[in-house]
Design a protein around this motif. Structure first.
Motif, PDB file in Angstrom:
ATOM      1  N   LYS A 136      -3.368  -2.818   0.171  1.00  0.00           N
ATOM      2  CA  LYS A 136      -3.741  -4.209  -0.083  1.00  0.00           C
ATOM      3  C   LYS A 136      -3.705  -4.473  -1.587  1.00  0.00           C
ATOM      4  N   ASN A 137      -3.369  -5.700  -1.968  1.00  0.00           N
ATOM      5  CA  ASN A 137      -3.192  -6.005  -3.389  1.00  0.00           C
ATOM      6  C   ASN A 137      -4.489  -6.035  -4.194  1.00  0.00           C
ATOM      7  N   ASN A 138      -5.638  -5.939  -3.535  1.00  0.00           N
ATOM      8  CA  ASN A 138      -6.906  -5.918  -4.264  1.00  0.00           C
ATOM      9  C   ASN A 138      -7.479  -4.508  -4.404  1.00  0.00           C
ATOM     10  N   ILE A 139      -6.677  -3.508  -4.171  1.00  0.00           N
ATOM     11  CA  ILE A 139      -7.104  -2.112  -4.220  1.00  0.00           C
ATOM     12  C   ILE A 139      -7.376  -1.688  -5.666  1.00  0.00           C
ATOM     13  N   SER A 140      -8.299  -0.763  -5.843  1.00  0.00           N
ATOM     14  CA  SER A 140      -8.600  -0.257  -7.185  1.00  0.00           C
ATOM     15  C   SER A 140      -7.500   0.700  -7.644  1.00  0.00           C
ATOM     16  N   SER A 141      -7.405   0.861  -8.951  1.00  0.00           N
ATOM     17  CA  SER A 141      -6.425   1.800  -9.510  1.00  0.00           C
ATOM     18  C   SER A 141      -6.691   3.215  -9.031  1.00  0.00           C
ATOM     19  N   GLU A 142      -7.960   3.571  -8.962  1.00  0.00           N
ATOM     20  CA  GLU A 142      -8.327   4.917  -8.522  1.00  0.00           C
ATOM     21  C   GLU A 142      -7.866   5.166  -7.087  1.00  0.00           C
ATOM     22  N   ASP A 143      -8.051   4.177  -6.205  1.00  0.00           N
ATOM     23  CA  ASP A 143      -7.615   4.330  -4.820  1.00  0.00           C
ATOM     24  C   ASP A 143      -6.091   4.368  -4.712  1.00  0.00           C
ATOM     25  N   CYS A 144      -5.407   3.585  -5.544  1.00  0.00           N
ATOM     26  CA  CYS A 144      -3.934   3.658  -5.588  1.00  0.00           C
ATOM     27  C   CYS A 144      -3.497   5.074  -5.946  1.00  0.00           C
ATOM     28  N   PHE A 145      -4.136   5.606  -6.963  1.00  0.00           N
ATOM     29  CA  PHE A 145      -3.795   6.944  -7.429  1.00  0.00           C
ATOM     30  C   PHE A 145      -4.010   7.978  -6.325  1.00  0.00           C
ATOM     31  N   LYS A 146      -5.111   7.849  -5.595  1.00  0.00           N
ATOM     32  CA  LYS A 146      -5.398   8.784  -4.495  1.00  0.00           C
ATOM     33  C   LYS A 146      -4.324   8.699  -3.408  1.00  0.00           C
ATOM     34  N   ILE A 147      -3.914   7.478  -3.069  1.00  0.00           N
ATOM     35  CA  ILE A 147      -2.865   7.296  -2.051  1.00  0.00           C
ATOM     36  C   ILE A 147      -1.564   7.919  -2.522  1.00  0.00           C
ATOM     37  N   MET A 148      -1.217   7.689  -3.791  1.00  0.00           N
ATOM     38  CA  MET A 148       0.029   8.237  -4.334  1.00  0.00           C
ATOM     39  C   MET A 148       0.012   9.764  -4.319  1.00  0.00           C
ATOM     40  N   LEU A 149      -1.098  10.347  -4.736  1.00  0.00           N
ATOM     41  CA  LEU A 149      -1.202  11.808  -4.733  1.00  0.00           C
ATOM     42  C   LEU A 149      -1.149  12.372  -3.321  1.00  0.00           C
ATOM     43  N   ALA A 150      -1.887  11.757  -2.413  1.00  0.00           N
ATOM     44  CA  ALA A 150      -1.952  12.259  -1.035  1.00  0.00           C
ATOM     45  C   ALA A 150      -0.599  12.211  -0.337  1.00  0.00           C
ATOM     46  N   ASN A 151       0.228  11.236  -0.725  1.00  0.00           N
ATOM     47  CA  ASN A 151       1.520  11.061  -0.057  1.00  0.00           C
ATOM     48  C   ASN A 151       2.712  11.483  -0.906  1.00  0.00           C
ATOM     49  N   ASN A 152       2.441  12.035  -2.076  1.00  0.00           N
ATOM     50  CA  ASN A 152       3.487  12.504  -2.985  1.00  0.00           C
ATOM     51  C   ASN A 152       4.515  11.402  -3.279  1.00  0.00           C
ATOM     52  N   ILE A 153       3.998  10.224  -3.638  1.00  0.00           N
ATOM     53  CA  ILE A 153       4.868   9.096  -3.963  1.00  0.00           C
ATOM     54  C   ILE A 153       4.561   8.598  -5.371  1.00  0.00           C
ATOM     55  N   ARG A 154       5.541   7.968  -5.988  1.00  0.00           N
ATOM     56  CA  ARG A 154       5.370   7.431  -7.343  1.00  0.00           C
ATOM     57  C   ARG A 154       5.352   5.913  -7.381  1.00  0.00           C
ATOM     58  N   HIS A 155       5.600   5.284  -6.254  1.00  0.00           N
ATOM     59  CA  HIS A 155       5.627   3.818  -6.170  1.00  0.00           C
ATOM     60  C   HIS A 155       4.866   3.376  -4.932  1.00  0.00           C
ATOM     61  N   LEU A 156       4.014   2.363  -5.120  1.00  0.00           N
ATOM     62  CA  LEU A 156       3.182   1.892  -4.023  1.00  0.00           C
ATOM     63  C   LEU A 156       3.275   0.373  -3.923  1.00  0.00           C
ATOM     64  N   PRO A 157       3.927  -0.125  -2.865  1.00  0.00           N
ATOM     65  CA  PRO A 157       3.972  -1.576  -2.670  1.00  0.00           C
ATOM     66  C   PRO A 157       2.575  -2.106  -2.321  1.00  0.00           C
ATOM     67  N   LEU A 158       2.206  -3.214  -2.950  1.00  0.00           N
ATOM     68  CA  LEU A 158       0.941  -3.872  -2.648  1.00  0.00           C
ATOM     69  C   LEU A 158       1.237  -5.109  -1.822  1.00  0.00           C
ATOM     70  N   VAL A 159       0.468  -5.293  -0.751  1.00  0.00           N
ATOM     71  CA  VAL A 159       0.715  -6.395   0.176  1.00  0.00           C
ATOM     72  C   VAL A 159      -0.473  -7.354   0.217  1.00  0.00           C
ATOM     73  N   ASP A 160      -0.188  -8.600   0.578  1.00  0.00           N
ATOM     74  CA  ASP A 160      -1.260  -9.585   0.742  1.00  0.00           C
ATOM     75  C   ASP A 160      -1.806  -9.517   2.162  1.00  0.00           C
ATOM     76  N   ASP A 161      -2.644 -10.473   2.524  1.00  0.00           N
ATOM     77  CA  ASP A 161      -3.261 -10.463   3.857  1.00  0.00           C
ATOM     78  C   ASP A 161      -2.250 -10.641   4.992  1.00  0.00           C
ATOM     79  N   SER A 162      -1.070 -11.189   4.665  1.00  0.00           N
ATOM     80  CA  SER A 162      -0.015 -11.364   5.670  1.00  0.00           C
ATOM     81  C   SER A 162       0.968 -10.197   5.655  1.00  0.00           C
ATOM     82  N   PHE A 163       0.630  -9.148   4.907  1.00  0.00           N
ATOM     83  CA  PHE A 163       1.472  -7.957   4.754  1.00  0.00           C
ATOM     84  C   PHE A 163       2.811  -8.252   4.094  1.00  0.00           C
ATOM     85  N   VAL A 164       2.822  -9.240   3.214  1.00  0.00           N
ATOM     86  CA  VAL A 164       3.992  -9.549   2.405  1.00  0.00           C
ATOM     87  C   VAL A 164       3.825  -8.798   1.084  1.00  0.00           C
TER      88      VAL A 164
END
Length: 152
Positions: free
Chosen positions: A75-103
């Protein structure tokens, strides 16, 4: 957000990323540029180069992209720390952020997240410094005020 189409050659997409100094392209539908069908990263291109050197001249984005069903997003309102955790857990360097309609609103890179975390940390340090200065000033004022135990 930079886009490409699934029929584009891997070499062309890699050049597009190099020229734009980015590490990720959203792959849009051939007929509807508002529909995201996947994502391709510089890592995908490097993997394609290392695994398919002989056939690279014919390789297209569709062959190497992550399809929309498999894209990890947040979600586009996620914290930087949570973004970082998702990236580390999934071994990714790019994370798309989506709105409430998943755009997809934007794509964060690991560099964006690190810069944001450093900025947040700097802000917290600055607040603590200001708080320490205040208490130092307050102690000085108490020490100098008439009737203070320190003024005698």
């Amino acid at each position: 957000m930079a886009t490409t189409k699934s029929s584009i050659l891997v070499k062309a997409a890699a050049k597009q990323m190099i020229d734009a100094r980015i590490g990720c392209l959203l792959v849009v539908d051939e007929k509807d540029e508002n529909e995201i069908v996947g994502v391709v990263t510089e890592r995908d291109c490097m993997r394609a180069i290392s695994e398919n050197v002989s056939t690279l001249t014919d390789s297209i984005i569709k062959d190497i992209m992550t399809s929309s069903e498999d894209i990890i997003s947040a979600k586009n309102n996620i914290s930087s720390e949570d973004c970082f955790k998702i990236m580390l857990a999934n071994n990714i360097r790019h994370l798309p952020l989506v709105d409430d309609s998943f755009v997809i609103c934007r794509v964060l890179s690991i560099k964006d997240v690190a810069a944001s975390m450093i900025s947040e940390n700097d802000r917290k340090v600055h607040e603590k410094e200001e708080e320490a200065e205040y208490w130092q000033w307050r102690a000085t004022m108490l020490d100098e005020s008439p009737g203070s135990y320190m003024s005698h």
